[in-house]
Design a protein around this motif. Structure first.
Motif, mmCIF file in Angstrom:
data_model
loop_
_atom_site.group_PDB
_atom_site.id
_atom_site.type_symbol
_atom_site.label_atom_id
_atom_site.label_comp_id
_atom_site.label_asym_id
_atom_site.label_seq_id
_atom_site.Cartn_x
_atom_site.Cartn_y
_atom_site.Cartn_z
ATOM 1 N N SER A 126 7.893 1.957 16.636
ATOM 2 C CA SER A 126 8.255 3.367 16.511
ATOM 3 C C SER A 126 7.034 4.259 16.695
ATOM 4 C CB SER A 126 8.876 3.637 15.131
ATOM 5 O OG SER A 126 9.177 5.003 14.940
ATOM 6 N N GLN A 127 7.249 5.409 17.309
ATOM 7 C CA GLN A 127 6.196 6.408 17.395
ATOM 8 C C GLN A 127 6.062 7.150 16.058
ATOM 9 O OE1 GLN A 127 3.836 9.585 17.643
ATOM 10 N NE2 GLN A 127 5.985 10.122 17.551
ATOM 11 N N SER A 128 7.195 7.641 15.534
ATOM 12 C CA SER A 128 7.148 8.465 14.321
ATOM 13 C C SER A 128 7.212 7.648 13.041
ATOM 14 C CB SER A 128 8.300 9.476 14.321
ATOM 15 O OG SER A 128 9.544 8.813 14.112
ATOM 16 N N ASN A 160 2.919 4.345 15.505
ATOM 17 C CA ASN A 160 1.837 5.281 15.821
ATOM 18 C C ASN A 160 1.426 6.101 14.604
ATOM 19 O OD1 ASN A 160 0.019 6.235 17.852
ATOM 20 N ND2 ASN A 160 1.140 8.169 17.890
ATOM 21 N N ASN A 161 2.403 6.533 13.811
ATOM 22 C CA ASN A 161 2.109 7.360 12.635
ATOM 23 C C ASN A 161 1.833 6.455 11.440
ATOM 24 O OD1 ASN A 161 1.998 9.136 10.516
ATOM 25 N ND2 ASN A 161 3.907 10.200 10.991
ATOM 26 N N GLU A 162 0.568 6.337 11.097
ATOM 27 C CA GLU A 162 0.165 5.435 10.018
ATOM 28 C C GLU A 162 0.509 5.963 8.634
ATOM 29 O OE1 GLU A 162 -3.916 3.852 10.736
ATOM 30 O OE2 GLU A 162 -3.684 4.825 12.702
ATOM 31 N N ASP A 163 0.898 7.232 8.529
ATOM 32 C CA ASP A 163 1.311 7.802 7.251
ATOM 33 C C ASP A 163 2.822 7.747 7.060
ATOM 34 O OD1 ASP A 163 -1.305 8.519 6.564
ATOM 35 O OD2 ASP A 163 -1.167 10.368 7.749
ATOM 36 N N SER A 164 3.521 7.087 7.955
ATOM 37 C CA SER A 164 4.984 7.086 7.941
ATOM 38 C C SER A 164 5.530 6.069 6.943
ATOM 39 C CB SER A 164 5.518 6.773 9.334
ATOM 40 O OG SER A 164 5.188 5.437 9.706
ATOM 41 N N PRO A 165 6.774 6.267 6.506
ATOM 42 C CA PRO A 165 7.389 5.278 5.605
ATOM 43 C C PRO A 165 7.583 3.919 6.269
ATOM 44 C CG PRO A 165 8.962 7.019 6.221
ATOM 45 C CD PRO A 165 7.618 7.478 6.670
ATOM 46 N N PRO A 212 -2.145 11.846 18.732
ATOM 47 C CA PRO A 212 -1.027 12.790 18.674
ATOM 48 C C PRO A 212 -0.258 12.831 19.981
ATOM 49 C CG PRO A 212 -3.036 13.778 17.794
ATOM 50 C CD PRO A 212 -3.441 12.493 18.437
ATOM 51 N N GLU A 213 1.051 12.952 19.863
ATOM 52 C CA GLU A 213 1.925 13.062 21.026
ATOM 53 C C GLU A 213 2.885 14.211 20.757
ATOM 54 O OE1 GLU A 213 3.405 9.578 23.895
ATOM 55 O OE2 GLU A 213 4.599 9.706 22.070
ATOM 56 N N GLN A 214 2.661 15.344 21.424
ATOM 57 C CA GLN A 214 3.423 16.556 21.159
ATOM 58 C C GLN A 214 4.635 16.706 22.061
ATOM 59 O OE1 GLN A 214 2.631 18.301 18.487
ATOM 60 N NE2 GLN A 214 0.871 16.960 18.161
ATOM 61 N N SER A 215 4.527 16.253 23.294
ATOM 62 C CA SER A 215 5.656 16.362 24.203
ATOM 63 C C SER A 215 6.833 15.557 23.673
ATOM 64 C CB SER A 215 5.263 15.864 25.596
ATOM 65 O OG SER A 215 6.368 15.914 26.482
ATOM 66 N N VAL A 216 8.035 16.092 23.833
ATOM 67 C CA VAL A 216 9.226 15.381 23.374
ATOM 68 C C VAL A 216 9.341 14.023 24.066
ATOM 69 C CG1 VAL A 216 11.756 15.415 23.350
ATOM 70 C CG2 VAL A 216 10.459 17.467 22.715
ATOM 71 N N ALA A 217 9.051 13.999 25.360
ATOM 72 C CA ALA A 217 9.130 12.757 26.122
ATOM 73 C C ALA A 217 7.927 11.875 25.822
ATOM 74 C CB ALA A 217 9.207 13.063 27.619
ATOM 75 N N THR A 258 5.160 9.083 26.216
ATOM 76 C CA THR A 258 4.465 8.510 27.374
ATOM 77 C C THR A 258 3.463 7.460 26.901
ATOM 78 O OG1 THR A 258 2.903 10.381 27.337
ATOM 79 C CG2 THR A 258 4.771 10.515 28.879
ATOM 80 N N LYS A 259 2.325 7.920 26.411
ATOM 81 C CA LYS A 259 1.283 6.963 26.029
ATOM 82 C C LYS A 259 1.730 6.053 24.894
ATOM 83 C CE LYS A 259 -1.087 10.495 23.247
ATOM 84 N NZ LYS A 259 -2.367 11.111 22.880
ATOM 85 N N SER A 260 2.642 6.509 24.031
ATOM 86 C CA SER A 260 3.098 5.631 22.949
ATOM 87 C C SER A 260 3.922 4.473 23.506
ATOM 88 C CB SER A 260 3.890 6.407 21.894
ATOM 89 O OG SER A 260 5.053 6.987 22.444
#
Length: 344
Positions: A100-102, A127-132, A147-152, A154-156
């Protein structure tokens, strides 16, 4: 590369090589320890848990694991736990991989909880190490995509593929895969500079297309088809080259657009055969494998077959945003979508 005028989607995709180096540097030791653990106590099978682009990366990982290690891999639908409240999911002696990214979608969290309760060894590529989700895992391995701001995404996506590659390289101990890991950042830099726009530009007025791949390239085909849909509002369907001839081939005729991916492994000749058939039917085929009558797509020469699909996605990312703009879309703000999709 001049990135000053790029949308966030392409700008973030352009950072994949740097992020790959970061993941290798940060996580190599942890992957080595995990690989040793899995060699000492091999799991009976492997389960993946993911949605969207992360699930496409898991498809790439599935073929790596099955062809290298001979362990069956299945993607279990998160709704088994989140909607159907399945109790007693027996995952004893299983390796469970959440991607998961988020790390925040409730359905992924519920299935991961069920996997732990069912006796699995739970690892997470998050990707988000602070995530549950990251905190739920027995072993959390950060994608390190930044950080990945675009909705789509890519790098993740590319970094999730790299995580699977690192896992299999250290688990199997195969030198060719360790070499593929070390060569990936430089190969991504080379892929970033390749221009797929001349091939994609002619899709500006298209309504439908097929994206084909097989084996380790199927995940790349799924990912490209998703990006056509979400950023360009272009209906694209991904198929294995083995499956497309079982029915979907009936849709192919003169002028039908096809994007054909591939890598030089055991699947290559079969893919070439399908591409030749589509050319004979009059389709407009763009292909990474050389086939008479198909427009060649540029590829990085001489890369290991295990990383060829990731390189092809990198090249695609650097041009698909231009197709979105040509079709009147903002690639960073796809219609009806948001960055974190919290499904139940």
């Amino acid at each position: 590369m001049n990135t000053s005028s790029l949308p966030a989607m392409a700008l973030e995709a352009a950072q994949s090589a740097e992020a790959a180096r970061r993941q290798i540097s940060r996580c190599e030791g942890a992957f080595a320890q995990l690989g040793e653990r899995l060699r000492q106590r091999p799991p009976r099978f492997v389960v993946t848990c993911a949605r969207g682009s992360s699930d496409h990366a898991a498809s790439y990982g599935k073929y790596l694991i099955e062809t290298t290690l001979g362990r069956a891999v299945a993607s279990v639908g998160p709704s088994v736990a989140s909607v159907y409240n399945t109790r007693g999911l027996d995952l004893r002696e299983c390796l469970f991989i959440a991607v998961s990214q988020s790390g925040r979608s409730p359905d992924l969290l519920r299935l991961t909880e069920a996997a732990r309760a069912g006796g699995a060894l739970v690892i997470g590529f998050v990707n988000n190490e602070d995530s549950p989700l990251f905190s739920l895992c027995d072993i959390g391995l950060p994608l390190s995509a930044g950080p990945e701001q675009s909705v789509a995404a890519t790098k993740s996506y590319i970094l999730s593929g790299l995580a699977f590659l690192q896992l299999v390289a250290h688990w199997s101990g195969e030198a060719v895969l360790r070499d593929a890991v070390s060569r990936l950042p430089e190969a991504l830099e080379a892929a970033r500079e390749l221009d797929w726009w001349p091939a994609l530009e002619r899709l500006t007025g298209a309504h439908n297309l097929f994206v084909l791949g097989r084996g380790m390239g199927l995940g790349a085909a799924l990912e490209m088809a998703l990006k056509f849909k979400e950023t360009c509002r272009l209906h694209a369907e991904a198929f294995s080259t083995a499956e497309v001839i079982h029915g979907p081939l009936a849709l192919v005729g003169r002028g039908f657009p096809v994007l054909a991916l591939g890598q030089e492994d055991g699947s290559a000749e079969g893919t070439r055969s399908v591409v030749r058939r589509m050319v004979e039917l009059g389709a407009e085929v763009r292909s990474v494998l050389a086939v008479p009558g198909a427009e060649p797509l540029p590829v990085v020469p001489g890369v290991p077959s295990a990383i060829a699909p990731l390189c092809q996605v990198q090249s695609f990312y650097m041009s698909v945003h231009r197709l979105a703009v040509a079709r009147g879309m903002d690639p960073d703000v796809p219609a009806h979508l948001r960055k974190v999709t919290e499904t139940v």
